[in-house]
Design an enzyme around this catalytic site. Sequence first.
Site, PDB file in Angstrom:
ATOM      1  N   LYS A 158       1.871   8.449  -9.809  1.00 35.81           N
ATOM      2  CA  LYS A 158       2.678   7.428  -9.150  1.00 35.81           C
ATOM      3  C   LYS A 158       3.838   8.096  -8.416  1.00 35.81           C
ATOM      4  CE  LYS A 158       0.384   3.847 -10.716  1.00 35.81           C
ATOM      5  NZ  LYS A 158      -0.396   2.975  -9.822  1.00 35.81           N
ATOM      6  N   GLU A 208      -2.831   7.248  -1.863  1.00 35.81           N
ATOM      7  CA  GLU A 208      -3.238   5.860  -2.150  1.00 35.81           C
ATOM      8  C   GLU A 208      -2.137   4.863  -1.787  1.00 35.81           C
ATOM      9  OE1 GLU A 208      -5.618   5.206  -5.605  1.00 35.81           O
ATOM     10  OE2 GLU A 208      -4.642   3.310  -6.070  1.00 35.81           O
ATOM     11  N   ASP A 233      -5.856   0.119  -1.998  1.00 34.25           N
ATOM     12  CA  ASP A 233      -5.920  -0.577  -3.281  1.00 34.25           C
ATOM     13  C   ASP A 233      -5.457  -2.026  -3.049  1.00 34.25           C
ATOM     14  OD1 ASP A 233      -5.492  -1.561  -5.860  1.00 34.25           O
ATOM     15  OD2 ASP A 233      -4.413   0.164  -6.606  1.00 34.25           O
ATOM     16  N   LYS A 257     -11.114  -2.895  -7.747  1.00 35.03           N
ATOM     17  CA  LYS A 257     -10.747  -3.532  -9.013  1.00 35.03           C
ATOM     18  C   LYS A 257     -11.304  -4.947  -8.975  1.00 35.03           C
ATOM     19  CE  LYS A 257      -6.418  -0.979  -9.573  1.00 35.03           C
ATOM     20  NZ  LYS A 257      -5.011  -0.926  -9.164  1.00 35.03           N
TER      21      LYS A 257
HETATM   22 MG    MG Z   1      -3.191   2.056  -6.910  1.00 33.86          MG
END
Ligand code: MG
Length: 372
Positions: A158, A208, A233, A257
Site C-alpha cells: 500500500k 495498482e 481495481d 473482486k
Molecule cells: Mg487494490
Amino acid sequence: MRPDRVVLRMVRARLSVPFENRWQRFETWTKVLVRVDTDGASGFGECTAMETPFYNYETVETAWHVLERHLAPALLGGRSPDGAWPVVNGHEEAKAAIESAVWDLRARTAGRPLCELLGGTRRPVPAAATVGIEPTVDAVVAAVARAHGAGYRRVRMKIRPGWDLVPVTAVRTALPDVMLVPDANGAYGDDDLDHLRRIADLGCHAIEQPFPHHAVEISAALQRGLPVPICLDESVKSLREAQRAVRLGSGRIINLKAGRVGGLAEAVRIHDFCRDNGVTTFVGAKYELGVGRWTNLALATLPNMTLPSDVGPADRYYLDDGVDRAVRFDEPGVVRPLAGPGIGVTPTDGVETIREIALTPASLRSAMSPVP
Ligand code: MG
C-alpha cells in the site's frame, strides 16, 4: 431452487497483525456473513463491505440494510439474482454476498466443488500477499521480506502521497527479486503523472489503482508510454466498466473482486471478456474470513487468472477465520481448492457474532414488495 431461509450474521474478527491502508489502521475486521437454506442444505457467502465507506461507498451497515430489506426478500420471494439484482441500484458488495451463498448452495446440492461450477481449471493457485503501510521503512522492508520468504509469488504494498518513493525504493533495493506492485487505492490526482512515472520506474511489476475510481481517462493518459501495466481495481464495478476501461486503455491488468462487481456471475463475465481481449486478471481480496477466502480461491481457478491471487492462508491475517478448515499452503506459495461440495467448509463460532437475523417467507409476509 427456491430458498426457504436466509440468515444474516454480522461478525467481528481479530487480526493477527494490525493493518493500515491509506485511510485507517485496523486491529479487528467486521463482516456480514450470509447463509441461504433450502431443503436442509445451506450455502454460505461473505460480504466484502467494510465498516467505513472509503474503499467503496458501501459499509457493513448499508449492506445489512439492503440484504435484509431488499435482496433476501427478493430471493425468498422466488426472484433469482439475475432477475432481481439489476432492479436494485448499486450495492454490489451486498449483492455479491448473497449471490455467492446461492452459488455455494447450488454447488453443494449438486455435490460439486464451487470452482468446477464456475469453470475453474487452474491447479494449484499461486498466492499473492498484501503489505500495509508500516510505521517505518525498515518495517515495510521486513514485512515484504517475510511474505517473500513464506513463498508468496507477488506482493502488493500500500502507498499514499508521502509514503511512496522512499519505501518502494527501499523494498526494491533490499529485495530486487520480489514481484512488487504498489497499490495506491486511488490516492493520486491529475497533477501526479510524473510522480507516478517515477514510482513505476523503480522496477515494479505494475502499479495498482493510482487514481480515483472514476478517473479512467487520466489513467489512460498515464498508461500511454508507461513501460509497466496499470492494474485497475476500484475502477471496475461491472462488465460495462471493464469494457470501457479496456477500450480507453486505462489499464492492462484487472484485479477482480466478486464483491466489487456484484457477484460471481459478473466476475466470470469480466474474466471471460478480459481473456478474449488480452487483459490479465487475478483475484483480489479485502481481508476475507474463511467463507470469502474459499470463495475467492474457487474464482481464482479460472483460466485467465494468470497472476498470483490474494488467496493465501488466513492465519497471515486472522487469529481465527471463522470456518472449520482454514486455507493452507499446499507447498510454499500455492494453494488448492477443496473437493467440495461447494466451497468445502462450514462457518464456526470462532469469530464473535455481533448481530444475527433469520428471514423466512413467513417472516416477510407483511413486508412491502422488496423489489418491483
Ligand atoms: Mg487494490
